[in-house]
Design an enzyme around this catalytic site. Structure first.
Site, PDB file in Angstrom:
ATOM      1  N   PRO A  71      -2.666  -1.638  -1.872  1.00  0.00           N
ATOM      2  CA  PRO A  71      -2.816  -2.268  -0.552  1.00  0.00           C
ATOM      3  C   PRO A  71      -1.467  -2.783  -0.056  1.00  0.00           C
ATOM      4  O   PRO A  71      -0.676  -3.326  -0.830  1.00  0.00           O
ATOM      5  CB  PRO A  71      -3.780  -3.422  -0.826  1.00  0.00           C
ATOM      6  CG  PRO A  71      -4.552  -3.009  -2.035  1.00  0.00           C
ATOM      7  CD  PRO A  71      -3.584  -2.209  -2.867  1.00  0.00           C
ATOM      8  N   GLU A  72      -1.204  -2.607   1.240  1.00  0.00           N
ATOM      9  CA  GLU A  72       0.067  -3.078   1.800  1.00  0.00           C
ATOM     10  C   GLU A  72      -0.062  -4.578   2.117  1.00  0.00           C
ATOM     11  O   GLU A  72      -1.141  -5.151   2.073  1.00  0.00           O
ATOM     12  CB  GLU A  72       0.434  -2.220   3.021  1.00  0.00           C
ATOM     13  CG  GLU A  72       0.466  -0.732   2.620  1.00  0.00           C
ATOM     14  CD  GLU A  72       1.214   0.210   3.563  1.00  0.00           C
ATOM     15  OE1 GLU A  72       2.051  -0.253   4.335  1.00  0.00           O
ATOM     16  OE2 GLU A  72       0.961   1.425   3.477  1.00  0.00           O
ATOM     17  N   LYS A 103       3.046  -8.198  -1.253  1.00  0.00           N
ATOM     18  CA  LYS A 103       1.822  -7.761  -1.920  1.00  0.00           C
ATOM     19  C   LYS A 103       1.366  -8.746  -2.997  1.00  0.00           C
ATOM     20  O   LYS A 103       0.492  -8.427  -3.794  1.00  0.00           O
ATOM     21  CB  LYS A 103       2.051  -6.367  -2.520  1.00  0.00           C
ATOM     22  CG  LYS A 103       2.397  -5.321  -1.452  1.00  0.00           C
ATOM     23  CD  LYS A 103       2.834  -4.000  -2.066  1.00  0.00           C
ATOM     24  CE  LYS A 103       3.287  -3.038  -0.963  1.00  0.00           C
ATOM     25  NZ  LYS A 103       3.848  -1.791  -1.509  1.00  0.00           N
ATOM     26  N   ARG A 143       7.595   9.249  -3.576  1.00  0.00           N
ATOM     27  CA  ARG A 143       6.581   8.898  -2.570  1.00  0.00           C
ATOM     28  C   ARG A 143       6.662   9.895  -1.426  1.00  0.00           C
ATOM     29  O   ARG A 143       7.742  10.343  -1.052  1.00  0.00           O
ATOM     30  CB  ARG A 143       6.823   7.479  -2.027  1.00  0.00           C
ATOM     31  CG  ARG A 143       6.882   6.386  -3.087  1.00  0.00           C
ATOM     32  CD  ARG A 143       5.528   6.069  -3.688  1.00  0.00           C
ATOM     33  NE  ARG A 143       4.545   5.649  -2.686  1.00  0.00           N
ATOM     34  CZ  ARG A 143       4.417   4.404  -2.238  1.00  0.00           C
ATOM     35  NH1 ARG A 143       5.211   3.454  -2.675  1.00  0.00           N
ATOM     36  NH2 ARG A 143       3.493   4.097  -1.352  1.00  0.00           N
TER      37      ARG A 143
END
Ligand SMILES: [Zn+2]
Length: 307
Positions: free
Chosen positions: A12-13, A62, A297
């Site tokens: 989750p960002e 985060k 990524r």
């Protein structure tokens, strides 16, 4: 296990953790909490929190922090990293999740959390629950976190010392710090944004789409992006991420570029500008969106209008 299939395997960002902090505070702050570790792996930490009063949780990127103290002290809400309270520190990582249950729980949804109301009683915790916080007909269960620990103020400050400014917090001086740090580095700006010591919170979606929104090529070395453009990038990260805290849904496509209706087979265009839109036409200039692997990524961008 994902709330939404294509987001199931993402960390989750930061905006999701700010939302989590707000929701957890609504359920727990001001209440005496029973803390336990049904799984056993956080038994010692839970014992430190058990029987204390929860105060308002805060996020930094985060990372989630919730202070616990004897109800008489402190009288005011602790500032992040204050000495005195015991601080719960959680990083969800890929698999971590909070679940809220019991009669007082309400339906909540979003990355890293789930919850359902209407239960007659607080259910028994599952065997994989690392931490249960229970207060007055509500249980908050944490499963699968990358990190879950009880810290003192110094421990919290040590975590914060490794983190860059958080665009959702957007405190005085943060913008300058972000600009100066990126300008001092030769790596691609698209890589630098994901470095949590440079900006705490942005993940792959905000990285891709905020660079698109500000027209910056992710492959440009940080040192070659002007201070003005980096300042605009910070402002856009701050505004876009803050907007998404309320809904829990990331929606980064600029409203004026959002196709109406959203084309069949390109559903991502209803939410994202370039993220996950490889091979689709750019919503701004029509050029085909491309992707490449950057330090492990997936990076998405438009080679036509991002320079
Ligand atoms: Zn374009």
């Amino acid at each position: 296990m994902g709330v939404e299939a294509h987001e199931g395997s993402r960390v989750p960002e930061g905006q999701a953790i700010h939302r989590l902090a707000r929701i957890a505070s609504g359920f727990l702050a001001g209440r005496v909490v029973a803390a336990s570790s049904p799984q056993g792996r956080f038994a010692e930490g839970a014992a430190r929190l058990d029987g204390l009063t929860a105060f308002h949780a805060q996020a930094w990127g985060k990372h989630f922090f919730m202070p616990f103290a004897e109800s008489r002290t402190p009288t005011a809400e602790p500032l992040l990293g204050d000495d005195g309270p015991a601080w719960l520190h959680v990083h969800l990582g890929l698999y971590g999740r909070w679940s809220f249950s019991g009669p007082r729980a309400t339906d909540v949804a979003g990355a890293g959390l789930r919850g359902g109301g209407n239960a007659a009683a607080v259910p028994e915790p599952g065997a994989t629950v690392r931490l249960r916080l229970e207060a007055e007909d509500l249980a908050a269960d944490l499963t699968g976190p990358a990190r879950c620990e009880a810290l003192d103020g110094q421990g919290v400050r040590a975590v914060l010392a490794r983190l860059g400014p958080d665009p959702v917090r957007n405190e005085p001086g943060d913008r300058e710090r972000f600009v100066t740090t990126i300008r001092s580095r030769r790596a691609a700006v698209g890589q630098l944004i994901l470095d949590q010591s440079i900006a705490a919170g942005p993940g792959n979606i905000y990285r891709a789409d905020c660079l698109f929104r500000t027209g910056i090529s992710p492959l440009t070395p940080g040192s070659e992006v002007s201070p003005e453009r980096l300042g605009a990038l910070w402002d856009d990260l701050a505004a876009t991420m803050a907007d998404d805290v309320d809904s829990g849904v990331i929606r980064t496509v600029p409203p004026d570029l959002r196709p109406e209706p959203v084309p069949e087979g390109d559903e991502e265009a209803g939410r994202f500008a370039v993220y996950h839109r490889t091979g689709r036409p750019c919503l701004r200039c029509g050029t085909t969106i491309v992707e490449k692997d950057l330090v492990g990524r997936r990076l998405f961008w438009c080679p036509g209008c991002q320079r």
